[in-house]
Write a protein that holds these residues in place. Structure first.
Motif, short mmCIF file in Angstrom:
data_model
loop_
_atom_site.label_atom_id
_atom_site.label_comp_id
_atom_site.label_asym_id
_atom_site.label_seq_id
_atom_site.Cartn_x
_atom_site.Cartn_y
_atom_site.Cartn_z
N SER A 163 -46.43 55.44 -8.69
CA SER A 163 -47.33 55.03 -9.80
C SER A 163 -48.40 53.88 -9.32
N VAL A 164 -49.54 53.96 -9.83
CA VAL A 164 -50.23 53.17 -9.80
C VAL A 164 -50.78 52.40 -11.07
N TYR A 165 -50.79 51.05 -11.32
CA TYR A 165 -51.38 50.19 -12.45
C TYR A 165 -52.51 49.53 -12.24
N PRO B 289 -52.51 34.15 -11.72
CA PRO B 289 -51.29 33.32 -11.89
C PRO B 289 -50.31 33.83 -12.65
N ALA B 290 -50.64 34.38 -13.63
CA ALA B 290 -49.62 34.95 -14.62
C ALA B 290 -48.80 36.12 -14.10
N LEU B 291 -49.43 36.92 -12.96
CA LEU B 291 -48.87 37.96 -12.48
C LEU B 291 -47.96 37.53 -11.22
N GLU C 32 -48.28 42.80 -19.77
CA GLU C 32 -46.80 43.03 -20.47
C GLU C 32 -46.31 44.38 -20.26
N HIS C 33 -47.18 45.44 -20.34
CA HIS C 33 -46.98 46.75 -20.46
C HIS C 33 -46.58 47.12 -18.77
#
Length: 256
Positions: free
Chosen positions: A138-140, A216-218, A172-173
């Protein structure tokens, strides 16, 4: 035969080509050219609309017959009007509208790929094509990324859109969807050398924007960082090239 640019179907196709908001609202996108349309049919997809020129139909009678049997609507269009619907410099005389594929994005033993704020459509399309070839599950795409169904992305993807599970989603998802996977971030000259990482475990790989790197959050959720050794005189690798190198190393390890 459609001979006017004011025809409602022509106007719809042109808006799908140029406006992300219309593609999202109608959950549809455009493919162009004989090869992509044949691959869409091979993938058992049903075109919502097909537009073709007289010359194209004369040169591809068998494919036109398939389209007449499978597509919801097939229209003959004069060349100048069809050209106005095209997103390429040299149109091939045929295009089709497809429904956007609803992503399944189920957990899998194959790796997941997260693309963070990629803005170049050619890069994204190339990465999608590579991801399909490298058995990515899967790719996001994070917010701020180019539209998956942008015409240039679709062309560069070379049919990846017909088979690959992919989704643009909030951070978040995405994090909720990859729960249980080790999250590895590709960085320039930081972290472990990519071929020394154990990629046999359930993993998700993050490829960031060439201009801005990884959010940075990721980054804060990463289990580790990896890099591809490059010559000192080179600043960095193209995002699509970096993705290809690491994804095929993941595949190589899992096949040995």
């Amino acid at each position: 035969m459609i001979s006017s640019n004011t025809n409602k179907q022509i106007k719809w196709v042109r808006s799908l080509q140029s406006q992300r908001s219309v593609r999202n609202a109608d959950s549809a996108f455009v493919i162009e050219g004989t090869r992509l349309i044949q691959e869409a049919l091979n993938a058992s997809l049903t075109p919502l609309l097909v537009l073709h020129s007289l010359e194209w139909g004369e040169h591809h009678p068998d494919l036109l017959q398939q389209l007449n049997q499978s597509a919801d609507r097939v229209e003959l269009v004069v060349d100048r009007v069809l050209a106005s619907c095209s997103d390429v410099e040299t149109p091939q005389g045929v295009l089709a509208v497809l429904s956007q594929k609803a992503p399944a994005l189920e957990q899998s033993t194959h790796p997941a790929l997260i693309l963070d704020r990629l803005s170049d459509p050619g890069n994204l399309g190339t990465i999608l094509r590579t991801a399909l070839a490298a058995n990515v599950a899967s790719v996001y795409l994070t917010p701020g990324s180019v539209d998956i169904y942008n015409p240039k992305v679709v062309r560069a993807g070379m049919g990846a859109h017909f088979s690959l599970e992919m989704q643009a989603a909030s951070l978040e998802h995405i994090l909720a969807s990859i729960e249980g996977l080790e999250l590895w971030v590709a960085r320039a000259r930081q972290g472990e050398v990519y071929h020394q990482v154990n990629w046999r475990k359930p993993v998700a790989l993050v490829i960031g924007s060439e201009a801005h790197g990884v959010d940075p959050a990721l980054q804060s959720y990463a289990s580790g960082e990896c890099h591809i050794p490059i010559a000192a005189a080179s600043e960095s690798l193209n995002a699509a090239t970096a993705a290809a190198v690491i994804l095929f190393e993941i595949q190589r390890q899992r096949e040995t």
